[in-house]
Motif scaffolding. Structure first.
Motif: not given
Length: 352
Positions: A27-31, A133-140, A203-209
């Motif tokens: 997963a990645g988080l963008f502004e 693919p982990q975005s839902r799990a991150c948001l949950e 922990p799910l692999g989310l990084v800033p992008c």
């Protein structure tokens, strides 16, 4: 940092390839810099937008959205937008960052006879995009909202509490080809919200992008952007977006042109060009040739980190636009035409 569409924005946090791979695998988080909501409200809002946009707005239920173009009289794109319907007589139009003022002014002027209220919500919200693919799990991890595909399908929207912040608008949309969400966060809470979401997803692999990886992700999916691949001199049919032009009785600017093109065909088409491994990316405007004759120009290019080769979008003469057709760039580099996305062409992943 880099200037994108007249906004200074984060281009990379680590490197574009790593961020691209994070979105494809975790997963990645963008502004999304400068992405504003333009509100259209009033008893005749649906009628107005149905007679202005190519999409059939009468088919958009409250809590849903739709993608389509705003066209000029020649069928060219004033902009391509997602439009959400929070309530029966309320719509939120999402222009490209550098087209907000243009779209707001156009809708205000055109909407006068309909008695609708049009205003940009500006910096009331900051737009983030959580993709992968982990975005839902991150948001949950930061909301109790039901995010299942049944509760929030593609182009669905809901206003809820996320990361302790009330009134966050969550939409099931994105520009990466992965499962993803766009989050409209009340601006006064954005810094703590951003940090909380990143920490929860780590922990799910989310990084800033940054914008660099967004460019490579979108080109693997053959997603065009306004100002490069589409504009006021290109039509949805030429751009391969004829599917967004819905049959309906309502008239709208450019309708006669695009309906005729859908029936009779076009003289040029936007295609994806697959470059040989290791080839330097072509500059925007690079001439594309067939048999030594110029037949088109490159509109954008990026490395396809998942598919392992450089990619470019270009308009070429329709007779040279067949899938698998071999063309050359002006420096003699051989390229192969791809009419569909080279990554997940059936969009299975975004519907997960």
């Amino acid at each position: 940092m880099a200037e994108k569409a007249h906004f200074l924005t984060a281009n990379v946090f680590t490197d574009a390839k790593s961020e691209h791979e994070a979105v494809r695998n975790a997963a990645g988080l963008f502004e999304i810099f400068g992405q504003f909501l333009v509100e259209v409200a009033g008893a005749k809002a649906e009628t107005f937008l149905n007679e202005t946009f190519v999409a059939d707005m009468s088919k958009v239920a409250p809590g849903r959205g739709i993608y389509g173009g705003i066209l000029n009289e020649n069928g060219g794109f004033i902009d391509d937008v997602i439009t959400y319907r929070p309530a029966q007589d309320l719509f939120w139009v999402v222009p490209a960052p550098h087209r907000v003022e243009k779209v707001e002014a156009y809708l205000k002027e055109r909407g006068k006879p309909y008695g609708v209220h049009v205003v940009s919500l500006g910096y009331r919200y900051v737009s983030l995009s959580l993709q992968g693919p982990q975005s839902r799990a991150c948001l949950e991890r930061v909301t109790s909202q039901d995010l299942s595909g049944e509760a929030l399908p593609g182009f669905g929207m809901v206003k809820t509490t996320v990361a302790g912040v009330d009134g966050v608008v969550v939409t099931r949309t994105g520009f990466t080809g992965e499962l993803g969400y766009e989050l409209w966060v009340p601006t006064e809470h954005i810094e703590s919200f951003y940090d909380t979401v990143l920490e929860a997803g780590k922990p799910l692999g989310l990084v800033p992008c940054g914008a660099g990886s967004m460019g490579s992700l979108r080109i693997e999916k053959r997603y065009p952007i306004w100002g490069r691949d589409i504009g006021e001199d290109t039509t949805p049919v030429e751009a391969g977006l004829g599917w967004t032009v819905k049959p309906k009785n309502a008239s709208y600017p450019g309708k006669a042109v695009v309906e005729r093109q859908k029936q009779d065909g076009v003289e040029r088409a936007l295609v994806l060009l697959e470059l040989p491994f290791g080839t330097v990316l072509p500059a925007i405007g690079t001439v594309v040739k067939f048999g030594g004759d110029p037949i088109g120009k490159v509109t954008s290019a990026a490395h396809g980190h998942t598919v392992g080769c450089g990619l470019a979008l270009a308009y070429v003469q329709i007779g040279c636009a067949g899938d698998g057709q071999v063309l050359t760039l002006e420096d003699g580099t051989g390229v192969t035409v791809r009419r569909a996305a080279v990554y997940d062409p059936k969009s299975v992943r975004s519907r997960a």
